[in-house]
Design a protein around this motif. Structure first.
Motif, short mmCIF file in Angstrom:
data_model
loop_
_atom_site.label_atom_id
_atom_site.label_comp_id
_atom_site.label_asym_id
_atom_site.label_seq_id
_atom_site.Cartn_x
_atom_site.Cartn_y
_atom_site.Cartn_z
N ALA A 57 0.86 -1.18 0.00
CA ALA A 57 0.00 0.00 0.00
C ALA A 57 0.90 1.23 0.00
O ALA A 57 1.54 1.51 1.00
CB ALA A 57 -0.88 -0.01 1.25
N PRO A 58 0.95 1.95 -1.12
CA PRO A 58 1.85 3.11 -1.20
C PRO A 58 1.57 4.16 -0.11
O PRO A 58 2.46 4.89 0.30
CB PRO A 58 1.59 3.70 -2.59
CG PRO A 58 0.96 2.60 -3.37
CD PRO A 58 0.25 1.72 -2.40
N ALA A 97 -3.89 3.85 -5.44
CA ALA A 97 -2.44 3.61 -5.45
C ALA A 97 -1.86 4.06 -6.79
O ALA A 97 -0.77 4.64 -6.83
CB ALA A 97 -2.16 2.12 -5.24
#
Ligand code: AMP
Length: 428
Positions: A235-236, A421
Motif C-alpha cells: 500500500a503506497p 495507489a
C-alpha cells in the motif's frame, strides 16, 4: 511435514498454494477447500467443514498433520486452537480468549480505549440500556456495529439519526442473531483504509507486507459493502513514517495490552486502520486471522516459507525472523457472482480457466466447486485474479488480463481495483 489449512475460500487457496511450494512440505490438506485447491499439485481437499472442530482435530491426529493454519475467524473464535492444543496438535492462530479481539467489537473497543490506542469514540448498548437520545445528538454519519461475528455484514453507516436509531433497534431485535445482543455506536472516521497484518507471539512481532482492499462493490468505492472486491500490496499510502507510527501507536501497544491483560496472542493479527489526514492510524477493527482478499496478493509476494514463520511464532523465535518479499507489487481482482453481496445464483459454469492458467499471474479460487470436469460457481466471491508488476499499475494490467480470459453467466467485478495507489504512483 503435512500441513492442514482450515477453510475453503480464496484466502485458504492462497495459503495452501504457498505452503505447497515448500520442499519440506509433503502434502497440504484443505478442509473443506474448493475447486482451485482440488486441482493444485500436492494439495488435497478434505470433506470437513471449517467449523467442525472435533472432526478437524481427529483428522489432524490421524493424518499426522505437523502444522494447522486456520483461515477464517469462526473456528478461532470458537476455540479451535485450544482444542488442538489439548490434543498436542500444533495449530497456528489465537486461542479463544485472544480471538475475542475480533469476536466481540465491544470488547475490542474497550481494550483499545483502556490501552490508549487510537480509535473512533463510541458507546456500547444492549436492548436493556439502549438510549436513542444519545444517538440523536451525535454528529453524522454514525456507524452502528453488531458486537459479534456477522459475516462482514454487521456494520452500517447511517446518514441520518432516524436511520441510525432504526439500524440499532433492528440489530438489538436480532437481525444478526445473538451477534447483535450488544451494539457499538461509533463516530465516523474519514480517511483512507489500510490493512496492516502481522504475525504475533506475545510481545514478538513480524510485520507482513502492507496492503489495501476495496470493500465497496462498485467502481469508485460506491455501492454496498462486501467481503472485499480486490486488494493490492504494498500500500503506497503506508510510507516508512506511517509504518513506524502504526507499529508504535497500534501494534506494539496492542501486544503490550494483551500481555498486561494476561492474554497470550499467537497468530496473524490484522488491524483494519483508517489513516486520517494527519496520518493518525485509527483502529476500525481487529481481525484474528489473515484478510481475504489481502492474503492472495500478499502470498504472491512472500518469498520466505510461510510454515517456517508460523512455526517460529509457535516456538517463540519470531524475534529472530525476517520475511523476504518480492519487490514487485501484486494486485488481485475479485470476480463475483451477479447480485453479490445480496442474493446470487450458484452453479454457473466457469469458462476460460485453462486459458488464464497460461497467462502470467495466478487465479485463486474462492466460491467454486468441481462438477465432474467442470468448475462451477458456488459462492458470492468466486475467484481472485492476481497480477504482479513493477508497480501497482502494471500489476493491475496483468490481473485484468486474467479476468478478461475468464467468463460465466452474470459475472461481475470492479474495473478500478488499485486506483488510489495508481493515482499516487502517477503523482510520483
Ligand atoms: P469493520 O468490520 O469494523 O472493519 O467495518 C467494516 C467497514 O466499515 C470498514 O472496513 C470501514 O469501511 C467501515 N467502517 C467501520 N467503522 C468505521 C468508522 N468508524 N468510520 C468510517 N468507516 C467505518
Amino acid at each position: 511435514m503435512k500441513v492442514l489449512i482450515v477453510g475453503g475460500g480464496g484466502r485458504e487457496h492462497a495459503l495452501a498454494w504457498k505452503c505447497a511450494q515448500e520442499a519440506r512440505v509433503t502434502r497440504v490438506y484443505v478442509a473443506p477447500g474448493n475447486a482451485g485447491t482440488a486441482r493444485e499439485p500436492k494439495i488435497e481437499n478434505v470433506d470437513i467443514a471449517a467449523d467442525n472442530i472435533e472432526a478437524l482435530a481427529e483428522f489432524a491426529r490421524d493424518a499426522g498433520i505437523g502444522l494447522t493454519i486456520v483461515g477464517p475467524e469462526g473456528p478461532l473464535v470458537a476455540g479451535i486452537v485450544d482444542r488442538f492444543a489439548a490434543s498436542g496438535l500444533r495449530c497456528f492462530g489465537p486461542t479463544r480468549a485472544a480471538a475475542r479481539l475480533e469476536g466481540s467489537k465491544a470488547y475490542a473497543k474497550d481494550f483499545l480505549q483502556r490501552h490508549r490506542i487510537p480509535t473512533a469514540s463510541y458507546r456500547t448498548f444492549t436492548q436493556a440500556n439502549f438510549d436513542p437520545e444519545y444517538l440523536r445528538v451525535q454528529r453524522l454519519p454514525l456507524v452502528i456495529k453488531a458486537d459479534g461475528l456477522a459475516a462482514g455484514k454487521g456494520v452500517i453507516i447511517c446518514e441520518t439519526h432516524e436511520s441510525a436509531i432504526a439500524a440499532s433497534r433492528s440489530m438489538l431485535a436480532g437481525e444478526f442473531g445473538s451477534a447483535g445482543d450488544s451494539i457499538v455506536v461509533e463516530e465516523f472516521l474519514a480517511g483512507e483504509e489500510v490493512s496492516f497484518i502481522v504475525i504475533a507471539h506475545d510481545r514478538q512481532v513480524l510485520a507482513l507486507a502492507t496492503s489495501q482492499d476495496h470493500k465497496r462493490r462498485d467502481d469508485g468505492d460506491h455501492g454496498p459493502n462486501t467481503g472485499g472486491m480486490g486488494a493490492y500490496s504494498p500500500a503506497p499510502l503506508v510510507a516508512p513514517d506511517v509504518h513506524a507510527r502504526i507499529m508504535a501507536e497500534v501494534i506494539e501497544p496492542t501486544l503490550r495490552g494483551l500481555a498486561a491483560d494476561g492474554i497470550a496472542y499467537t497468530g496473524f493479527l490484522y488491524a483494519g486502520l483508517m489513516i486520517g489526514a494527519d496520518c493518525t492510524p485509527n483502529v476500525l477493527e481487529f481481525n484474528c486471522r489473515f484478510g481475504d482478499p489481502e492474503t492472495q496478493p500478499i502470498m504472491m509476494r512472500l518469498q520466505s516459507d510461510l510454515t517456517a514463520l508460523c512455526e517460529a511464532a509457535l516456538d517463540g523465535r519470531l524475534d529472530r525472523c525476517t520475511a523476504a518479499w518480492d519487490s514487485r507489487a501484486a494486485l488481485g481482482v475479485v470476480m463475483a457472482a451477479g447480485g453479490y453481496p445480496e442474493s446470487y445464483r450458484k452453479g454457473e459454469r466457469i469458462s476460460g480457466l485453462e486459458a488464464a492458467a497460461r497467462l502470467p499471474g495466478k487465479v485463486f479460487h474462492a466460491g467454486t466447486l468441481l462438477e465432474g470436469s467442470d468448475v462451477v460457481t458456488n459462492g458470492g466471491r468466486v475467484l481472485c485474479a492476481v497480477g504482479l508488476g513493477v508497480d501497482v499499475r502494471s500489476a493491475q494490467r496483468q490481473a485484468y488480463d486474467l479476468v478478461g480470459a475468464i467468463h460465466w453467466n452474470l459475472v461481475q467485478y470492479r474495473r478500478d481495483i488499485g486506483y488510489r495507489a495508481i493515482e499516487r504512483e502517477s503523482q510520483g
